[in-house]
Scaffold this motif. Structure first.
Motif, short mmCIF file in Angstrom:
data_model
loop_
_atom_site.label_atom_id
_atom_site.label_comp_id
_atom_site.label_asym_id
_atom_site.label_seq_id
_atom_site.Cartn_x
_atom_site.Cartn_y
_atom_site.Cartn_z
N ASP A 51 0.87 -1.14 -0.07
CA ASP A 51 -0.24 0.01 0.02
C ASP A 51 1.02 1.28 0.07
O ASP A 51 0.36 2.26 0.30
CB ASP A 51 -0.93 -0.07 1.15
N CYS A 70 -4.80 0.30 -2.67
CA CYS A 70 -4.91 1.25 -1.41
C CYS A 70 -5.90 0.93 -0.14
O CYS A 70 -6.78 0.18 -0.54
CB CYS A 70 -5.32 2.60 -2.04
N TYR A 74 -8.17 5.62 0.81
CA TYR A 74 -7.24 6.27 0.34
C TYR A 74 -7.69 5.95 -1.40
O TYR A 74 -8.44 5.21 -1.63
CB TYR A 74 -5.80 5.32 0.52
N THR A 75 -6.74 6.58 -2.09
CA THR A 75 -6.98 6.43 -3.61
C THR A 75 -5.62 6.28 -4.20
O THR A 75 -4.55 6.88 -3.57
CB THR A 75 -7.69 7.66 -4.05
N LYS A 76 -5.44 5.58 -5.39
CA LYS A 76 -4.22 5.41 -5.84
C LYS A 76 -3.88 6.35 -6.98
O LYS A 76 -4.92 7.01 -7.61
CB LYS A 76 -4.35 4.24 -6.73
N CYS A 83 -0.18 6.16 -2.82
CA CYS A 83 -1.57 6.03 -2.48
C CYS A 83 -1.84 7.32 -1.60
O CYS A 83 -0.87 7.76 -0.59
CB CYS A 83 -2.06 4.93 -1.30
#
Length: 147
Positions: A51, A70, A74-76, A83
């Motif tokens: 992550d 992620c 969270y966002t990638k 992330c």
């Protein structure tokens, strides 16, 4: 105020994760939803593997990762190497090293301590307005300044 509240939430989550994400393996085996760190001294939640955040003290939870996933909240980033907190998307500040968190945004809500550049594509610190140094990509932070 929004920015401050966001930082407080982030700090609390980081403290919780730091406190509770890794625990000594000791005499108990790792739980089914954990992975054992390479040095064998810790168990880490499987969702924290790959992550982009080292949860094992030896960093082994981030070793040999071909792609990152992620954790919740969270966002990638587009480059697939980071992330970031989901609420960092379209906040007027580049948090992804490739800038993808700001790339397709059409509008920003600036925190109280920041001002929006004329093009509406970024927010800068209020103190940077008319400080003699260009901070907005469109240079609007140095326009119409009185000497």
């Amino acid at each position: 105020k929004q920015w401050y509240q966001r930082r407080v939430r982030e700090t609390i989550l980081v403290l919780i994760l730091a406190c509770c994400s890794a625990r000594p393996a000791g005499s108990l085996p790792c739980r089914e939803d954990d992975v054992t760190c390479a040095d064998g001294t810790e168990c880490v939640y499987i969702g924290f593997k790959c992550d982009t955040d080292e949860d094992c003290s030896d960093g082994s939870d981030e070793a040999d990762c071909k792609s990152y996933s992620c954790s919740e909240g969270y966002t990638k980033c587009k480059d697939d190497t980071q992330c970031i907190w989901a609420w960092y998307m379209c906040d007027g500040k580049k948090d992804c090293s490739d800038g993808s968190d700001e790339a397709f945004c059409t509008t920003y809500d600036c925190p109280e301590d920041r001002v929006k550049c004329t093009d509406g594509m970024e927010c800068i610190d209020k103190a940077w307005r008319c400080d003699g140094e260009v901070d907005c990509a469109d240079k609007s932070d140095e326009a119409y300044c009185e000497d």
